[in-house]
Design a protein around this motif. Sequence first.
Motif, PDB file in Angstrom:
ATOM      1  N   LYS A 225       1.131  -1.007   0.029  1.00 19.43           N
ATOM      2  CA  LYS A 225       0.277   0.190  -0.387  1.00 19.43           C
ATOM      3  C   LYS A 225       0.876   1.783   0.135  1.00 19.43           C
ATOM      4  CE  LYS A 225      -4.349   1.689   1.749  1.00 19.43           C
ATOM      5  NZ  LYS A 225      -5.333   1.948   2.888  1.00 19.43           N
ATOM      6  N   HIS A 226       2.232   1.295   1.096  1.00 16.37           N
ATOM      7  CA  HIS A 226       2.824   2.197   0.511  1.00 16.37           C
ATOM      8  C   HIS A 226       3.578   2.520  -1.025  1.00 16.37           C
ATOM      9  CE1 HIS A 226       6.091   5.100   0.937  1.00 16.37           C
ATOM     10  NE2 HIS A 226       6.743   3.745   0.804  1.00 16.37           N
ATOM     11  N   GLN A 227       3.226   1.781  -0.986  1.00 20.47           N
ATOM     12  CA  GLN A 227       4.760   1.607  -2.613  1.00 20.47           C
ATOM     13  C   GLN A 227       3.776   2.054  -3.646  1.00 20.47           C
ATOM     14  OE1 GLN A 227       6.651  -2.460  -3.615  1.00 20.47           O
ATOM     15  NE2 GLN A 227       7.837  -1.636  -1.361  1.00 20.47           N
ATOM     16  N   VAL A 228       2.628   1.746  -3.676  1.00 20.01           N
ATOM     17  CA  VAL A 228       1.127   1.999  -4.793  1.00 20.01           C
ATOM     18  C   VAL A 228       1.154   3.792  -4.190  1.00 20.01           C
ATOM     19  CG1 VAL A 228       0.600  -0.068  -5.332  1.00 20.01           C
ATOM     20  CG2 VAL A 228      -1.084   1.283  -3.737  1.00 20.01           C
ATOM     21  N   THR A 229       1.170   4.211  -3.461  1.00 24.45           N
ATOM     22  CA  THR A 229       0.842   5.552  -2.854  1.00 24.45           C
ATOM     23  C   THR A 229       2.503   6.109  -3.973  1.00 24.45           C
ATOM     24  OG1 THR A 229      -0.606   4.485  -0.519  1.00 24.45           O
ATOM     25  CG2 THR A 229       0.512   7.288  -0.931  1.00 24.45           C
ATOM     26  N   LYS A 230       2.992   5.996  -3.198  1.00 23.29           N
ATOM     27  CA  LYS A 230       3.814   6.875  -3.057  1.00 23.29           C
ATOM     28  C   LYS A 230       4.220   6.443  -4.948  1.00 23.29           C
ATOM     29  CE  LYS A 230       8.177   8.462  -2.387  1.00 23.29           C
ATOM     30  NZ  LYS A 230       8.056  10.059  -1.812  1.00 23.29           N
ATOM     31  N   THR A 231       4.030   5.840  -5.785  1.00 26.54           N
ATOM     32  CA  THR A 231       3.704   5.577  -7.273  1.00 26.54           C
ATOM     33  C   THR A 231       3.274   7.274  -7.407  1.00 26.54           C
ATOM     34  OG1 THR A 231       4.763   3.579  -7.572  1.00 26.54           O
ATOM     35  CG2 THR A 231       3.540   4.162  -9.081  1.00 26.54           C
ATOM     36  N   THR A 232       1.502   6.597  -7.268  1.00 32.09           N
ATOM     37  CA  THR A 232       1.235   7.902  -7.600  1.00 32.09           C
ATOM     38  C   THR A 232       1.256   8.789  -7.141  1.00 32.09           C
ATOM     39  OG1 THR A 232      -0.588   6.138  -6.859  1.00 32.09           O
ATOM     40  CG2 THR A 232      -1.330   8.914  -7.103  1.00 32.09           C
ATOM     41  N   GLU A 233       1.910   9.248  -6.366  1.00 30.96           N
ATOM     42  CA  GLU A 233       2.905  10.964  -5.098  1.00 30.96           C
ATOM     43  C   GLU A 233       3.650  10.910  -6.851  1.00 30.96           C
ATOM     44  OE1 GLU A 233       5.354  11.924  -2.147  1.00 30.96           O
ATOM     45  OE2 GLU A 233       3.905  10.620  -2.018  1.00 30.96           O
ATOM     46  N   LEU A 234       4.674  10.022  -7.342  1.00 29.78           N
ATOM     47  CA  LEU A 234       5.627  10.698  -7.922  1.00 29.78           C
ATOM     48  C   LEU A 234       5.312  11.066  -9.080  1.00 29.78           C
ATOM     49  CD1 LEU A 234       8.234   7.920  -6.921  1.00 29.78           C
ATOM     50  CD2 LEU A 234       7.803  11.101  -6.519  1.00 29.78           C
ATOM     51  N   PHE A 235       3.683   9.753  -9.881  1.00 35.72           N
ATOM     52  CA  PHE A 235       3.484  10.278 -11.165  1.00 35.72           C
ATOM     53  C   PHE A 235       2.508  11.889 -11.210  1.00 35.72           C
ATOM     54  CE2 PHE A 235       0.862   9.800 -14.078  1.00 35.72           C
ATOM     55  CZ  PHE A 235       0.550   9.085 -15.726  1.00 35.72           C
ATOM     56  N   VAL A 236       1.922  11.140 -10.174  1.00 31.96           N
ATOM     57  CA  VAL A 236       1.101  12.455 -10.610  1.00 31.96           C
ATOM     58  C   VAL A 236       1.802  14.120 -10.158  1.00 31.96           C
ATOM     59  CG1 VAL A 236      -1.235  11.807  -9.981  1.00 31.96           C
ATOM     60  CG2 VAL A 236      -0.080  12.696  -8.098  1.00 31.96           C
ATOM     61  N   LYS A 237       3.133  14.070  -9.766  1.00 31.02           N
ATOM     62  CA  LYS A 237       3.758  15.089  -9.517  1.00 31.02           C
ATOM     63  C   LYS A 237       4.818  15.538 -10.695  1.00 31.02           C
ATOM     64  CE  LYS A 237       8.070  17.020  -6.433  1.00 31.02           C
ATOM     65  NZ  LYS A 237       8.962  16.756  -6.046  1.00 31.02           N
ATOM     66  N   ARG A 238       4.904  14.423 -11.696  1.00 31.88           N
ATOM     67  CA  ARG A 238       5.972  14.684 -12.834  1.00 31.88           C
ATOM     68  C   ARG A 238       4.711  15.315 -13.784  1.00 31.88           C
ATOM     69  NH1 ARG A 238       7.309  15.905 -17.164  1.00 31.88           N
ATOM     70  NH2 ARG A 238       8.639  14.792 -18.598  1.00 31.88           N
ATOM     71  N   ALA A 239       3.599  14.297 -13.684  1.00 29.90           N
ATOM     72  CA  ALA A 239       2.252  15.083 -14.840  1.00 29.90           C
ATOM     73  C   ALA A 239       1.961  16.269 -14.468  1.00 29.90           C
ATOM     74  CB  ALA A 239       1.381  13.772 -15.115  1.00 29.90           C
ATOM     75  N   GLY A 240       1.788  16.745 -13.075  1.00 28.22           N
ATOM     76  CA  GLY A 240       1.479  17.877 -13.026  1.00 28.22           C
ATOM     77  C   GLY A 240       0.169  18.150 -13.076  1.00 28.22           C
ATOM     78  N   ILE A 241      -0.285  16.744 -11.692  1.00 23.49           N
ATOM     79  CA  ILE A 241      -1.291  16.471 -12.294  1.00 23.49           C
ATOM     80  C   ILE A 241      -2.241  17.282 -10.764  1.00 23.49           C
ATOM     81  CG2 ILE A 241      -3.748  15.423 -11.924  1.00 23.49           C
ATOM     82  CD1 ILE A 241      -1.914  12.932 -13.749  1.00 23.49           C
TER      83      ILE A 241
END
Length: 344
Positions: A225-241
Amino acid sequence: MSENAVLLVNLGSPDSTSVPDVKRYLREFLSDDRVIDSPKLIQQFVLNCFILPSRPKQSAEAYSKVWTDEGSPLIVTSKNLQKLLQGKIEPKVELAMRYGSPSIPDAIERMKSEGVKNVFLVPLYPHYAMSSFETVVVKVMEEVAENAPDMKVTTLQPFYSDPSYIEALYKSAKPYLDNEYDHLLFSYHGIPERHLNKADSTKAHCNVVKDCCTTCNPAHSTCYKHQVTKTTELFVKRAGIPEDKYSISFQSRLGREPWLTPYTDKVLEELPAEGKKKLVIMTPAFVSDCLETLEEIAMEGKEEFLEAGGEEFTAVPCMNEHPAWVQFLADKAENWLKSSSAVL
């Protein structure tokens, strides 16, 4: 002949859409103690009395909706990935499935017969879970210990927060995010809640500490759960969402016990009522499109969303054979070759 090889391992697929083949596959898959981790007697009772009598027919019908002329989408894509990676690196690239064929024992036997001494094991899962990453590593190590004890295996660890992985994920998804949408849903494969507690080495963090997924702790190295949360956090930061334009959910639950929530099917029914009628959905726990992404999300999920009042539903394909994903794997293999783990 090179003493080095890369072994890609994905989940697997039935050999065909026939009910006997699907039943054989499900029996192997669901007999894994890291998938259904109940005591063996209970596991087999549930499997043989409640799952195998009906589920193979249902699953065979689902597989028939996504099957291609070449076979299983997961197998076809994995083989294409193998070929593309082989074109970028010198060591032999082998492919195996945790369940079904091509099998892990056969891949190890081939490498042994070819004189391979050093193997770079790549479980094709960005995140750690006992039912995915761990079972692949354990199975490979068991087979090596029994049949090729002189073979050295180095494992690519979960890469959920690796900047190059996030970049590859972003590049593969960007064309679908360039269009107008109301909401981006990250649908991850679910796991039973008790698997989080079981994987917590500290036994005092997951589901115990407030905001456990975002509070730094050694348990995170094996916390799905931490790891999928982190993936999401980093992705939306990269994509500017922006924060109010995305959310996380979990799909593919099995049985009646609590799994990670919120459940994707429930979220898909709720979003239109919240005014989010143009949806983009991603499945970052999967690197290759398969039954869970093509049938469960792109077909059933779309139907659920539209029936609930949604207007546009866009399912983002997995990274599959995207050049950035192939390059990510090639770079990891090259880094391994440069390390002391491989013989040059």
